[in-house]
Enzyme design. Sequence first.
Site, PDB file in Angstrom:
ATOM      1  N   SER A 167       3.169  -5.181   4.768  1.00 27.46           N
ATOM      2  CA  SER A 167       3.005  -6.458   4.061  1.00 27.46           C
ATOM      3  C   SER A 167       4.371  -7.112   4.009  1.00 27.46           C
ATOM      4  O   SER A 167       5.405  -6.433   4.160  1.00 27.46           O
ATOM      5  CB  SER A 167       2.518  -6.184   2.626  1.00 27.46           C
ATOM      6  N   TYR A 207       2.494  -1.455  -5.371  1.00 26.97           N
ATOM      7  CA  TYR A 207       2.112  -1.988  -4.052  1.00 26.97           C
ATOM      8  C   TYR A 207       3.358  -2.151  -3.168  1.00 26.97           C
ATOM      9  O   TYR A 207       3.372  -1.728  -2.014  1.00 26.97           O
ATOM     10  CB  TYR A 207       1.385  -3.322  -4.241  1.00 26.97           C
ATOM     11  N   LYS A 255       4.357  -0.317   0.360  1.00 27.97           N
ATOM     12  CA  LYS A 255       4.514  -1.078   1.606  1.00 27.97           C
ATOM     13  C   LYS A 255       5.932  -0.963   2.171  1.00 27.97           C
ATOM     14  O   LYS A 255       6.109  -0.930   3.389  1.00 27.97           O
ATOM     15  CB  LYS A 255       4.115  -2.543   1.378  1.00 27.97           C
TER      16      LYS A 255
END
Length: 284
Positions: free
Chosen positions: A142, A155, A159
Amino acid sequence: MKHLEGKVAVITGAASGIGRELAAACAAQGMKLVLADVDRDGLSATKDPMPGGIAVHTAQCDVSSVEAVQRLADLAFEEFGNVHLLFNNAGVAALGPVWSATPEDWTWVLGVNLLGVVNGIRSFVPRMMAAGDEGHIVNTASAAGLTAVAGSGAYCASKHAVVALSECLLKDLQLAGSPLKVNVLCPSLVKTAIVDSSRHRPVHLAATNPDSAPFDQRVRAGMEASEVSAADVASMTIQAIHDDEFYILPHPAVRLRVEERLRNIIGDQHHHQPDGLLGSTDEP
Ligand SMILES: NC(=O)c1ccc[n+]([C@@H]2O[C@H](COP(=O)([O-])OP(=O)(O)OC[C@H]3O[C@@H](n4cnc5c(N)ncnc54)[C@H](O)[C@@H]3O)[C@@H](O)[C@H]2O)c1
């Protein structure tokens, strides 16, 4: 990798969003497909509209399970003899401030986003190497794997780890003299179902960050405003495989945020940009 027709692609998270569009893009190239996801109905919805004549297998598979991903690799190699494109794409998001993220948020997000990729590499790459053909491992990270995003600690950590893992994988393959290549996909916000990713969250990991709601709302708004679609991301990914470009950044504004972060790291610029969601590009 220039010629995809007749080759084999395995795509995780293929029941929705970017994974579904990657499946359609690979089908359009004439590839054989193994589509994996926890969502069986969603897999059918990906497969059913595909034109006849495309060889497609679907498999219910939780990528956070070592055994399930091993079974997926067994299926792919038994059915098609080899795998040329491995898309480690399945991912989930749990949002909210770092201090109120629950242990279950961490276990779930790292289990799917990071260990899911690790499991894919462990189960597929040795067999892909042994086959000796050219191929790519395409890991979906991401923009949040290249920058820091408020309300997205777990998150972002997952990533960033996928970006680092992908860079290490490329070096390891080069050192081993393998023809296999690696790409790491780093989109900013794209309208998909990820903001509702708790729909498939295991019951034993249900305890979620109590302060996630405002961040969920901001992600929804950012997705609605995004000018890049999941189909755009998939076609850019196929192009990057063709051109062997390691980093895939579908949103041009992310480059500026990466540059700014690196300048901050090396002390070239003394300001700080704390905001943005999932690598949002609403700021230039
Ligand atoms: N949409 C965005 O804005 C965005 C931005 C950057 C990166 N990404 C990444 O793109 C990837 C795809 O997400 P998306 O946006 O298409 O979301 P999505 O929710 O539409 O699709 C994700 C798919 O992964 C599946 N999945 C969830 N947990 C799984 C598990 N344990 N095992 C197997 N499959 C599982 C879901 O069922 C779903 O079909 C993710 O890795 C995500 O982090 C998305």
